[in-house]
Scaffold this active site. Structure first.
Site, PDB file in Angstrom:
ATOM      1  N   LYS A 119       0.871  -1.039   0.073  1.00  0.00           N
ATOM      2  CA  LYS A 119      -0.095   0.193  -0.501  1.00  0.00           C
ATOM      3  C   LYS A 119       0.527   1.599  -0.403  1.00  0.00           C
ATOM      4  CE  LYS A 119      -3.024  -2.532  -0.261  1.00  0.00           C
ATOM      5  NZ  LYS A 119      -3.914  -3.520  -1.618  1.00  0.00           N
ATOM      6  N   LYS A 161      -2.860   2.052   9.320  1.00  0.00           N
ATOM      7  CA  LYS A 161      -3.121   0.716   8.448  1.00  0.00           C
ATOM      8  C   LYS A 161      -1.758   0.229   7.517  1.00  0.00           C
ATOM      9  CE  LYS A 161      -6.242   3.252   5.641  1.00  0.00           C
ATOM     10  NZ  LYS A 161      -6.827   4.121   4.636  1.00  0.00           N
ATOM     11  N   GLU A 203      -2.496   7.654   8.680  1.00  0.00           N
ATOM     12  CA  GLU A 203      -3.310   9.014   7.313  1.00  0.00           C
ATOM     13  C   GLU A 203      -4.343   8.999   8.384  1.00  0.00           C
ATOM     14  OE1 GLU A 203      -5.034   6.381   3.955  1.00  0.00           O
ATOM     15  OE2 GLU A 203      -4.261   6.228   3.329  1.00  0.00           O
ATOM     16  N   LYS A 240     -18.901  -6.429   1.356  1.00  0.00           N
ATOM     17  CA  LYS A 240     -19.623  -6.051   0.709  1.00  0.00           C
ATOM     18  C   LYS A 240     -21.042  -6.440   0.631  1.00  0.00           C
ATOM     19  CE  LYS A 240     -16.463  -3.510  -1.467  1.00  0.00           C
ATOM     20  NZ  LYS A 240     -15.434  -3.940  -3.411  1.00  0.00           N
ATOM     21  N   ARG A 295      -7.806  -7.327  -9.945  1.00  0.00           N
ATOM     22  CA  ARG A 295      -8.691  -8.510 -10.707  1.00  0.00           C
ATOM     23  C   ARG A 295     -10.383  -7.875 -11.018  1.00  0.00           C
ATOM     24  NH1 ARG A 295      -9.037  -7.532  -4.881  1.00  0.00           N
ATOM     25  NH2 ARG A 295     -11.781  -7.748  -4.468  1.00  0.00           N
ATOM     26  N   ARG A 339     -26.050  -9.021  -2.311  1.00  0.00           N
ATOM     27  CA  ARG A 339     -25.507 -10.329  -2.086  1.00  0.00           C
ATOM     28  C   ARG A 339     -25.851 -11.438  -1.214  1.00  0.00           C
ATOM     29  NH1 ARG A 339     -18.489  -9.942  -1.676  1.00  0.00           N
ATOM     30  NH2 ARG A 339     -18.575  -8.045  -3.231  1.00  0.00           N
TER      31      ARG A 339
HETATM   32  C1  MV4 Z   1     -10.108   4.689   5.368  1.00  0.00           C
HETATM   33  C2  MV4 Z   1     -11.037   5.035   6.568  1.00  0.00           C
HETATM   34  C3  MV4 Z   1     -10.918   6.807   6.779  1.00  0.00           C
HETATM   35  N1  MV4 Z   1     -10.036   7.239   6.848  1.00  0.00           N
HETATM   36  N2  MV4 Z   1      -9.082   5.598   5.597  1.00  0.00           N
HETATM   37  C4  MV4 Z   1     -10.636   0.369   5.044  1.00  0.00           C
HETATM   38  C5  MV4 Z   1     -10.655  -0.760   4.138  1.00  0.00           C
HETATM   39  C6  MV4 Z   1      -9.182  -0.316   4.042  1.00  0.00           C
HETATM   40  N3  MV4 Z   1      -9.524  -0.903   2.484  1.00  0.00           N
HETATM   41  C7  MV4 Z   1      -9.249   1.302   4.207  1.00  0.00           C
HETATM   42  N4  MV4 Z   1     -10.619   1.217   4.408  1.00  0.00           N
HETATM   43  C8  MV4 Z   1     -10.540   2.642   5.274  1.00  0.00           C
HETATM   44  N5  MV4 Z   1      -9.855   3.597   5.379  1.00  0.00           N
HETATM   45  C9  MV4 Z   1      -8.403   6.420   5.891  1.00  0.00           C
HETATM   46  N6  MV4 Z   1      -8.205   7.482   5.641  1.00  0.00           N
HETATM   47  C10 MV4 Z   1     -12.181   3.820   6.455  1.00  0.00           C
HETATM   48  C11 MV4 Z   1     -11.448   2.985   6.245  1.00  0.00           C
HETATM   49  C12 MV4 Z   1     -12.837   2.331   5.663  1.00  0.00           C
HETATM   50  C13 MV4 Z   1     -13.816   1.876   5.432  1.00  0.00           C
HETATM   51  C14 MV4 Z   1     -13.431   1.983   3.984  1.00  0.00           C
HETATM   52  C15 MV4 Z   1     -14.321   1.875   2.671  1.00  0.00           C
HETATM   53  C16 MV4 Z   1     -15.914   0.767   2.910  1.00  0.00           C
HETATM   54  C17 MV4 Z   1     -15.663   0.445   4.240  1.00  0.00           C
HETATM   55  C18 MV4 Z   1     -15.350   0.986   5.307  1.00  0.00           C
HETATM   56  C19 MV4 Z   1     -15.872   0.468   6.810  1.00  0.00           C
HETATM   57  C20 MV4 Z   1     -14.424   1.035   8.106  1.00  0.00           C
HETATM   58  C21 MV4 Z   1     -13.407   1.425   7.381  1.00  0.00           C
END
Ligand code: MV4
Length: 448
Positions: A119, A161, A203, A240, A295, A339
């Site tokens: 990442k 993260k 972040e 999802k 993908r 789903r």
């Molecule tokens: C975030 C965020 C808020 N701020 N990054 C969740 C999975 C991973 N791909 C990154 N995610 C998030 N990153 C920042 N800087 C909130 C999430 C997040 C989230 C993102 C998309 C869909 C659902 C989510 C549920 C909780 C947290």
């Protein structure tokens, strides 16, 4: 390599294996199914031209076992492998091993997978390409003290993260300095345990974002296009449950900006194949690159329906060296996907594997069902619990929701618990119907 594929091995199971077989049939390409002993009665085995058993039920013994899959490809003389989603779809070693054996991996090269799989590397690449990213520190965190001083600059709340992560593992939100030490330590431990890589970065935490992703495609000659967005904000614990296109939050201006950013993102790595750029979108419609999925995704069908286009066919054509036009696509319809999982929505979505005793699948105008199950089929406990995907298509969002409610009401699945009751209640929810939701929506959603 012969530019035409005569035979494709599908290194997957369930509905996506069936989905790939269907397109191969239409293209006159022979198919090889691989299966574990738990899947010997699966439809992907029956529908493929040939089938090879590759091992015991556990993923590591079968669908994740690269030597077994390569052996199946060699004995059947397959000239390409389609990985589907999950399992080996984003495994750069598998992509490399296929290449080393003269078998075309229908997807990106190992370099492309690696650039997006780490990442921090992905984020650096995006910054260079001019794609907006969430503000934060550059590179890995070196110590708790460094994390604390960086967080002062970034401003609380922040999120930690895992650089090897994705999909939520190894993430910690930190609201104030007193929580930093514990969050930093646990994020690193979780990352080390999950990914054998304890690198974490920081972040700014974007509160109540929407998850909106852009489908892209790129050919082997550097042409990239976008195919509009999917809104995937309806998730539970990073799973999802509902996806739709267009996003009810989208505007023509935002689509243009996000589409251009997605093209920049894919072009920055010379992306080949179909892929998805995931963005966080805040309430002011600022958007930030989150990650790229290299993908085909579960929810690709909503895009197929709104732009009337077969994404698996496109993926295969790109893999065999055909060019894409480079024009972008706008949604012409509204599509929603629910789903349908073998899970109990009244019991914390607990998995409910077992035999489907009765099955009636919905149909009629504006309804698509992508599923590999039949009456008498046993959902094994070893893999994901998806029974299928119910997609409805209409001129407007309201009509797509009404068709979805109708189709869900027709769906009869007995023998296992399913997410159908959840979706029926969601389709009647006032905020959902208004398009008024973020990724936090399901945290407060209660089943009646
Ligand atoms: C975030 C965020 C808020 N701020 N990054 C969740 C999975 C991973 N791909 C990154 N995610 C998030 N990153 C920042 N800087 C909130 C999430 C997040 C989230 C993102 C998309 C869909 C659902 C989510 C549920 C909780 C947290």
């Amino acid at each position: 390599m012969d530019p035409m594929f005569k035979k494709i091995l599908i290194a997957n199971r369930g509905e996506i294996a069936l989905r790939v077989i269907r397109t191969c049939r239409e293209m006159g390409i022979k198919t090889v199914a691989v299966y574990s002993t738990a899947d010997k009665d699966s439809l992907h085995v029956k529908f493929a031209d040939e089938a090879v058993c590759i091992g015991k039920p556990a993923g590591a013994d079968s669908y994740l076992n690269i030597p077994h899959i390569m052996a199946a490809a060699e004995i059947t003389n397959a000239d390409a492998v389609h990985p589907g989603y999950g399992f080996l779809a984003e495994n750069s070693k598998f992509s490399q091993i296929c290449a080393d054996h003269g078998i075309k991996f229908i997807g990106p090269t190992p370099e492309m997978i690696n650039k997006m799989g780490d990442k921090i590397t992905a984020k650096e690449t995006m910054i260079k390409a001019g794609v907006p990213v969430v503000p934060g520190g550059e590179g890995l965190l070196e110590s708790v003290d460094q994390a604390k001083s960086l967080a002062k600059d970034v401003g609380y709340p922040v999120i930690l993260k895992a650089t090897a992560g994705g999909g939520g593992k190894g993430m910690r939100v930190v609201w104030e300095e007193s929580e930093m030490e514990k969050a930093y330590t646990t994020a690193k431990m979780e990352a080390a345990a999950s990914f054998k890589n304890d690198g974490v970065y920081m972040e700014k935490f974007v509160e109540e974002p929407r998850h909106i992703e852009i489908q892209v495609a790129g050919d082997q000659y550097g042409t990239v296009c976008h195919m509009s967005e999917r809104d995937c904000s309806i998730q539970r614990r990073h799973q999802k449950l509902v996806e739709e296109s267009p996003s009810p939050f989208m505007t023509p201006e935002l689509r243009k900006k996000m589409g251009e950013a997605a093209i920049k993102a894919a072009s920055a790595i010379n992306y080949e194949s179909v892929g998805t750029i995931e963005f966080l979108v805040d309430k002011h419609r600022n958007f930030y690159f989150m990650e790229m999925n290299t993908r085909i995704q579960v929810e690709h069908c909503v895009t197929e329906e709104v732009i009337n286009f077969d994404l698996i066919k496109e993926q295969i054509k790109i893999a065999r060296g055909e060019t894409i036009s480079g024009r972008n696509y706008e949604p012409q319809m509204h599509a929603i996907e629910c789903r349908i999982n073998a899970e109990d929505p009244y019991n914390d979505f607990r998995p409910s594997p077992g035999r489907i005793t009765t099955l009636h699948t919905p149909g009629g105008h504006g309804v698509r069902v992508d599923s590999h199950v039949y009456a008498g089929y046993v959902i094994p406990p070893y893999y994901d619990s998806m029974i299928g995907k119910l997609i409805t298509i209409a001129q407007t969002r309201e009509e797509a929701i009404d068709t979805m409610y109708r189709a869900l009401s027709e769906y009869v699945i007995e023998g296992v618990k399913t997410t159908i009751p959840f979706h029926l209640q969601l389709m009647q929810n006032e905020d959902f119907r208004k398009g008024n939701f973020t990724t936090k929506f399901l945290e407060s959603f209660k089943m009646k």
